[in-house]
Enzyme design. Structure first.
Site, PDB file in Angstrom:
ATOM      1  N   ARG A  56      -6.514  -8.978   1.304  1.00 31.90           N
ATOM      2  CA  ARG A  56      -6.364  -9.919   0.170  1.00 31.90           C
ATOM      3  C   ARG A  56      -5.109 -10.745   0.693  1.00 31.90           C
ATOM      4  O   ARG A  56      -4.997 -11.914  -0.010  1.00 31.90           O
ATOM      5  CB  ARG A  56      -6.104  -9.036  -0.967  1.00 31.90           C
ATOM      6  CG  ARG A  56      -7.350  -8.749  -1.555  1.00 31.90           C
ATOM      7  CD  ARG A  56      -7.323  -7.890  -2.980  1.00 31.90           C
ATOM      8  NE  ARG A  56      -6.113  -6.927  -2.994  1.00 31.90           N
ATOM      9  CZ  ARG A  56      -6.468  -5.614  -2.781  1.00 31.90           C
ATOM     10  NH1 ARG A  56      -7.517  -5.217  -2.596  1.00 31.90           N
ATOM     11  NH2 ARG A  56      -5.398  -4.625  -2.526  1.00 31.90           N
ATOM     12  N   GLU A  96       2.281   7.359   3.362  1.00 33.73           N
ATOM     13  CA  GLU A  96       2.627   8.345   2.463  1.00 33.73           C
ATOM     14  C   GLU A  96       1.866   9.620   3.004  1.00 33.73           C
ATOM     15  O   GLU A  96       2.533  10.824   3.252  1.00 33.73           O
ATOM     16  CB  GLU A  96       2.670   8.161   1.277  1.00 33.73           C
ATOM     17  CG  GLU A  96       3.377   7.135   0.515  1.00 33.73           C
ATOM     18  CD  GLU A  96       3.437   7.076  -1.176  1.00 33.73           C
ATOM     19  OE1 GLU A  96       3.321   7.947  -1.815  1.00 33.73           O
ATOM     20  OE2 GLU A  96       3.530   6.030  -1.461  1.00 33.73           O
TER      21      GLU A  96
END
Length: 171
Positions: A58, A95
């Site tokens: 994007r 993460e």
């Protein structure tokens, strides 16, 4: 114009507990899209980029028209195996796991000013990796820019360069 009026929030996408900010509603609204690109160009122009680098995928939607508005080149930062020719990459931690970002080896000349652009800044891991990759190959990265910033995730703190964001969400 309040750009948030043209960004749709979709709960539990792509998985439960995630609130996804969908920019497709902004992209299909001609006036909002023009306003967003104009505001982003005004925010980025003072950083005097030679190139705008878009982060897959994007980020390409933001970076390519921004580069056109600014009269500079556009380069792609992609996932492994997506760019033809020689590439240079950087592995980085997420993460939960790791990822890799790559650029074509001849895309940036040493000393060129490159502003990194993505649609959204969350925790900042991918943006920070993109900046490190560009710096590793000799680019000067004066700033980063995003359409949306999730400020409550404090990703800006990981970036290390000024960040220009058009809209921010605090929760």
């Amino acid at each position: 114009m309040d750009l948030k009026d043209h960004i749709r929030a979709i709960p539990d996408f792509p998985k439960p507990g995630i609130l996804f900010y969908d920019i497709s509603t902004l992209l299909r609204h001609a006036d909002a899209w023009q306003v967003a690109m104009g505001r982003m160009a005004r925010a980025v122009r003072p950083h005097h980029p030679d190139l705008v680098a878009g982060i897959e995928s994007r980020g390409f939607l933001m970076a390519a028209p921004l580069a056109l508005k600014l009269g500079c080149g556009f380069v792609m930062l992609r996932k492994p195996g997506k760019l033809p020719g020689g590439t240079i990459g950087l592995d980085y931690a997420l993460e939960y796991g790791s990822d890799r970002i790559e650029i074509q080896a001849d895309a940036v000349q040493k000393g060129q000013r490159v502003v990194v652009v993505d649609d959204l800044l969350a925790t900042g891991g991918t943006m920070a990796a993109a900046i490190r990759l560009l710096q590793n190959i000799g680019a000067e990265v004066p700033a980063a820019a995003t359409l949306i910033e999730l400020s409550f995730l404090r990703g800006r703190e990981r970036i290390g360069v000024p960040v220009e964001s058009l809209v921010s969400y605090d929760t």
